[in-house]
Design a protein around this motif. Structure first.
Motif, mmCIF file in Angstrom:
data_model
loop_
_atom_site.group_PDB
_atom_site.id
_atom_site.type_symbol
_atom_site.label_atom_id
_atom_site.label_comp_id
_atom_site.label_asym_id
_atom_site.label_seq_id
_atom_site.Cartn_x
_atom_site.Cartn_y
_atom_site.Cartn_z
ATOM 1 N N VAL A 573 0.871 -1.179 0.000
ATOM 2 C CA VAL A 573 0.000 0.000 0.000
ATOM 3 C C VAL A 573 0.907 1.228 0.000
ATOM 4 O O VAL A 573 1.694 1.437 0.934
ATOM 5 N N ALA A 574 0.814 2.023 -1.055
ATOM 6 C CA ALA A 574 1.623 3.229 -1.155
ATOM 7 C C ALA A 574 1.123 4.279 -0.163
ATOM 8 O O ALA A 574 -0.016 4.206 0.317
ATOM 9 N N PRO A 575 1.956 5.264 0.182
ATOM 10 C CA PRO A 575 1.498 6.329 1.078
ATOM 11 C C PRO A 575 0.253 7.044 0.571
ATOM 12 O O PRO A 575 -0.516 7.596 1.360
ATOM 13 N N SER A 576 0.022 7.015 -0.745
ATOM 14 C CA SER A 576 -1.170 7.655 -1.303
ATOM 15 C C SER A 576 -2.445 6.875 -1.016
ATOM 16 O O SER A 576 -3.549 7.381 -1.222
ATOM 17 N N GLY A 577 -2.303 5.604 -0.582
ATOM 18 C CA GLY A 577 -3.466 4.800 -0.238
ATOM 19 C C GLY A 577 -3.846 3.764 -1.260
ATOM 20 O O GLY A 577 -4.816 3.022 -1.067
ATOM 21 N N THR A 578 -3.121 3.652 -2.367
ATOM 22 C CA THR A 578 -3.429 2.643 -3.379
ATOM 23 C C THR A 578 -2.764 1.321 -2.983
ATOM 24 O O THR A 578 -1.611 1.294 -2.566
ATOM 25 N N ALA A 579 -3.519 0.226 -3.118
ATOM 26 C CA ALA A 579 -3.028 -1.092 -2.739
ATOM 27 C C ALA A 579 -2.915 -1.973 -3.973
ATOM 28 O O ALA A 579 -3.755 -1.923 -4.876
ATOM 29 N N GLU A 580 -1.863 -2.782 -4.013
ATOM 30 C CA GLU A 580 -1.677 -3.708 -5.114
ATOM 31 C C GLU A 580 -0.881 -4.911 -4.632
ATOM 32 O O GLU A 580 -0.183 -4.853 -3.609
ATOM 33 N N GLU A 601 13.367 -6.835 -7.043
ATOM 34 C CA GLU A 601 13.717 -5.637 -6.289
ATOM 35 C C GLU A 601 12.714 -4.531 -6.604
ATOM 36 O O GLU A 601 12.374 -4.291 -7.770
ATOM 37 N N ILE A 602 12.239 -3.885 -5.544
ATOM 38 C CA ILE A 602 11.314 -2.761 -5.718
ATOM 39 C C ILE A 602 11.748 -1.636 -4.799
ATOM 40 O O ILE A 602 12.346 -1.875 -3.739
ATOM 41 N N ASP A 603 11.475 -0.414 -5.206
ATOM 42 C CA ASP A 603 11.724 0.746 -4.358
ATOM 43 C C ASP A 603 10.428 1.118 -3.649
ATOM 44 O O ASP A 603 9.375 1.230 -4.272
ATOM 45 N N LEU A 604 10.525 1.316 -2.353
ATOM 46 C CA LEU A 604 9.356 1.635 -1.533
ATOM 47 C C LEU A 604 9.514 3.030 -0.945
ATOM 48 O O LEU A 604 10.550 3.334 -0.352
ATOM 49 N N LEU A 605 8.506 3.847 -1.120
ATOM 50 C CA LEU A 605 8.522 5.162 -0.491
ATOM 51 C C LEU A 605 8.415 5.012 1.018
ATOM 52 O O LEU A 605 7.829 4.048 1.532
ATOM 53 N N GLU A 606 8.971 5.967 1.719
ATOM 54 C CA GLU A 606 8.858 5.944 3.173
ATOM 55 C C GLU A 606 7.382 6.021 3.559
ATOM 56 O O GLU A 606 6.611 6.817 3.031
ATOM 57 N N GLY A 607 6.966 5.152 4.501
ATOM 58 C CA GLY A 607 5.575 5.101 4.924
ATOM 59 C C GLY A 607 4.729 4.114 4.149
ATOM 60 O O GLY A 607 3.513 4.027 4.378
ATOM 61 N N SER A 608 5.342 3.361 3.235
ATOM 62 C CA SER A 608 4.592 2.333 2.519
ATOM 63 C C SER A 608 4.283 1.158 3.440
ATOM 64 O O SER A 608 5.040 0.852 4.366
ATOM 65 N N LEU A 609 3.153 0.485 3.169
ATOM 66 C CA LEU A 609 2.788 -0.724 3.910
ATOM 67 C C LEU A 609 3.176 -1.940 3.086
ATOM 68 O O LEU A 609 2.914 -2.003 1.882
ATOM 69 N N LEU A 610 3.790 -2.920 3.744
ATOM 70 C CA LEU A 610 4.104 -4.195 3.118
ATOM 71 C C LEU A 610 3.475 -5.284 3.980
ATOM 72 O O LEU A 610 3.794 -5.393 5.171
ATOM 73 N N ALA A 611 2.568 -6.078 3.400
ATOM 74 C CA ALA A 611 1.845 -7.110 4.148
ATOM 75 C C ALA A 611 2.223 -8.482 3.626
ATOM 76 O O ALA A 611 2.057 -8.775 2.438
#
Length: 799
Positions: A573-580, A601-611
């Motif tokens: 879930v990106a900080p913007s609220g979109t989930a994929e 490999e993926i780049d994650l913005l600070e505050g991203s959710l990883l489940a």
């Protein structure tokens, strides 16, 4: 009570019968007067209703009846009635006591007058055969009035033949079944076909209910219908034998439907009450509560028993002397303890010495016994596979009969069936407790402190009888402020799955400690599962199979590297609220071998959710996996104050009724180390560059306010940079990271890893890494695609 009356006259042989009905209240006042009474005595209803009934008796005052003094529900006598014309009439009076509409007592009086003409002589054997027939036998006319009854009929209803003459069956026996029998009589009169019925009722001459098989046949003469023959056979013993068989059969289907000790015990008492006993209880050895093995053989001393279940015909089980889950001590002389000591069942009357002594020493039990009229008891040991588990007690206080030997046999049969089920449930509970304890010991009790991610987790055991399984999760701090995240699932349930899960979790930790990248780590884990399968017992039903996803997140580069072995895709879930769901290759499950694992490999913005999660979260019964994934994405984007709330939202939305399979859920929010927390310098491959590297490091440590770590940092940088220049390959880089610790890293393009060695007295070198190992909190080497990195970590007094 029904206010109706009839009078009839019919000739069957040479007998003329007339009858009527009258209703009076508890004070002896006439409240209803039938047409039959009018025709029989000549009084109209308005002349009689409201007057004392005794005024209708043509007797002196000393023989008149005082109605309120009559305390029986049914009585009869011969009386002389006063006709309106003035002459007396001798009749048989039958009184039934009932309840009036206002709740008071009222009496239904059935009066019959019989006038007989001489009968022709019958053969003596025919008369004797009718009178002494070995079953109830009676003749009724076409108006369903009794004409003749034999001796068994008289004994059954506690009335003489003369008292019953002219009465209907429903007037002789005040029971709904009597009216049902009269309807059958009418069918016989109408169709001429025999009718067969079964009744279960208590007749006036008996203290308990009897079972009857009834045959009603037509009585004809020269083709004309003259009445019906009523024959009834007492089948009480056969009835109760069938009931006992039905009870045993019901016990076999209802007891033991679950692997729960308390539920199984409750099934036993539910089956026993009310058909066998008025109250039943199950008390198990208190030691079984702690998971102890049940003792083998019989018990020869006082015992402590825990009340596990009880049931009563009375709401709330008020006669119980012990509350549910209460532990009570039973002295060796008490019937339950004697039952356990002897290992066999017993029947008691409450007046037996063993019972009276036991009850006398227990005021509560004594009071309950007297208050509810308990009169009979059975004790049956609960034993299975030679082990003693407890005792079942059966009591009667509403049922008038004491327990007999057949009742004891039934109690033993159903208790024996229940004992095996209780033992199975206890064994299952003990093994499941062991498995749960093992699994919990193998799962992380507290997630480690680290700065790369914020973490929340949930673990749910399956509600199914399969018990615990092999799901697990872990958070592993890695060098360079990185963190390893892992979720896995061993196929299967029980201790074997939990033990395998523990081995794989420890293997992942070990492989992660040497900083293997995710794809290589899963390859080594796959080799381990293959080796475990090869070492398994030859007769094992199936080999070990597991799935796993492993991710490494670097808060400095904000890059996450993941690899999966047959495991569901993580959700982001990106900080913007979109989930994929991450678009990443899914490798084969662990244990197949021969196929490679690929890292993404993926780049994650600070505050991203990883489940990360196991398939029990999305593959619930009755729901498609795609629907589960859509529900997961929706739940992760719901507003929440914390990661804990996010976990709760996920479980509430996806598993509102609980899981069908074990579920592991790991939700993380990424953090990032700012530019002011990381410093890096390129180092020329020249020994003269060591001094400058040392100076750069000291200046940075001072800028961070870590003067207490200057000496150690200077020494560690000198040794690691010197080794890289001397033994490594360019390019060389020095990096310092300041989070909760101070990390010093030196990277070069060589893949050769340094080793600690003990330098001899006269050796000029070989002591550098030994000094680093002594001064640093920890140190190590990790390999990358571009070479290797040597790192050392220092503890900070204040962060």
């Amino acid at each position: 009570m029904t206010r109706s009356g009839t009078v009839s006259g019919d000739v069957l042989g040479d007998t003329l019968i007339a009858a009527c009905t009258v209703t009076i209240d508890e004070h002896g006042i006439v409240t209803a007067w039938s047409d039959g009474a009018h025709r029989l005595l000549g009084y109209r209803a308005e002349e009689v209703v409201g007057r004392p009934a005794v005024d209708l008796l043509a007797e002196d005052a000393s023989r008149r009846i005082s109605w309120p003094a009559v305390d029986r529900s049914l009585w009869s006598r011969t009386v002389r009635l006063r006709r309106r014309s003035g002459g007396p009439l001798q009749a048989e009076l039958l009184a039934h006591r009932g309840v009036a509409n206002d709740g008071g007592t009222e009496w239904l009086l059935v009066c019959s007058a019989v006038r007989q003409s001489p009968l022709d002589e019958h053969h003596a054997i025919v008369e004797w055969g009718f009178t002494h027939a070995p079953y109830v036998l009676a003749i009724f006319d076409t108006e369903l009035r009794l004409v003749r009854a034999n001796a068994d009929m008289e004994r059954a209803v506690a009335m003489t033949d003369a008292e019953m003459r002219g009465l209907r069956l429903s007037e002789i026996v005040a029971h709904p079944d009597a009216r049902k029998n009269e309807r059958a009589m009418r069918r016989v009169l109408k169709t001429g076909e025999r009718q067969y019925l079964k009744n279960f009722l208590q007749v006036p001459g008996e203290s308990r209910r009897h079972a009857w098989e009834i045959c009603i046949a037509p009585v004809t003469e020269q083709g004309g219908m003259r009445g019906v023959c009523f024959a009834a056979r007492d089948t009480t013993e056969q009835y109760w034998a069938r009931q006992r068989l039905l009870l045993v059969n019901e016990a076999s289907t209802q007891i033991g439907s679950t692997l729960d000790v308390a539920r199984t015990a409750q099934d036993l008492v539910d089956v026993a009450v009310p058909r066998l006993a008025d109250f039943a209880s199950v008390d198990l050895l208190a030691s079984l509560e702690d998971g102890a093995e049940p003792p083998f053989g019989v018990l020869t001393r006082s015992v402590a028993l825990r009340r596990v279940a009880h049931q009563s015909v009375l709401r709330g089980c008020p006669e119980a002397a012990i509350e549910l889950d209460q532990v009570a001590a039973y002295p060796a002389s008490s019937p339950p303890a004697q039952c356990l000591a002897a290992g066999r069942s017993a029947r008691y009357e409450m007046t037996d010495p063993a019972v009276t002594r036991w009850v006398a020493n227990d005021p509560v039990r004594s009071g309950r016994s007297r208050a509810y009229g308990i009169h009979s008891m059975m004790t049956v040991p609960i034993r299975a596979r030679g082990n003693t588990l407890g005792v079942a007690v059966f009591l009667r206080h509403r049922h008038p009969d004491a327990f007999d030997k057949d009742d004891l046999l039934v109690a033993e049969e159903i208790t024996t069936r229940a004992a095996v089920c209780v033992d199975n449930a206890h064994r299952y509970t003990r093994e499941r407790t062991t498995a749960v304890t093992l699994q919990r010991s193998l799962l992380p009790h507290r997630l480690p402190d680290q700065v790369a991610v914020d973490v929340a987790s949930r673990y749910l055991s399956a509600g199914a009888p399969a018990g615990v399984g092999g799901d697990w999760f872990d958070v592993i701090p890695l060098s360079g402020a990185r963190v390893g995240l892992v979720v896995g699932d061993v196929v299967g349930h029980g201790i074997q799955a939990s033990a395998t899960m523990g081995r794989l979790r420890m293997a992942v930790r070990t492989l992660a400690d040497i900083d293997l990248p995710p794809d290589e780590l899963l390859t080594h884990l796959d080799d381990l599962v293959i080796r475990l399968n090869s070492e398994a017992e030859p007769d094992a039903a199936e080999g070990i199979s597991a799935s796993c996803v492993y991710a490494v997140y670097d808060p400095v580069s904000r890059r996450c590297t993941l690899a999966s072995a047959g495991h569901p895709q993580p959700a982001v879930v990106a900080p913007s609220g979109t989930a994929e769901l991450l678009d990443m290759p899914i490798g084969p499950p662990l244990g197949l071998g021969g196929l490679p694992f690929e890292a993404t490999e993926i780049d994650l913005l600070e505050g991203s959710l990883l489940a990360l999660y196991t398939d029990g979260l999305i593959a619930a019964r009755g729901r498609d996996v795609d629907d589960g994934l859509a529900g997961l994405r929706h739940a992760l984007t719901q507003p929440a104050r914390s990661l804990e709330d996010i976990c709760d939202n996920v479980l509430k939305n996806l598993l509102p009724a609980g899981p069908d399979d074990d579920v592991a859920l790991l939700v993380t929010r990424t953090c990032a180390l700012g530019a002011n927390q990381v410093a890096a310098w390129d180092v020329p491959s020249d020994p003269a560059a060591v001094a400058q590297a040392r100076q750069n490091a000291c200046d940075q440590v001072t800028a961070w306010g870590l003067e207490d770590n200057l000496f150690t940092t200077e020494l560690v940088v000198s040794e690691l940079v010197t080794n890289a220049i001397r033994y490594g390959q360019p390019p060389i880089q020095l990096r310092l990271i300041h989070d909760r610790t101070l990390i010093c890293e030196v990277s070069d393009a060589s893949s050769t890893a340094p080793h600690l060695r003990r330098a001899r007295v006269f050796d000029e070198g070989g002591r550098g890494l030994m000094l680093v190992a002594q001064l640093a909190q920890s140190w190590g080497t990790r390999h990358t695609t571009r070479g290797k990195t040597i790192w050392a970590e220092q503890h900070l007094e204040a962060v």
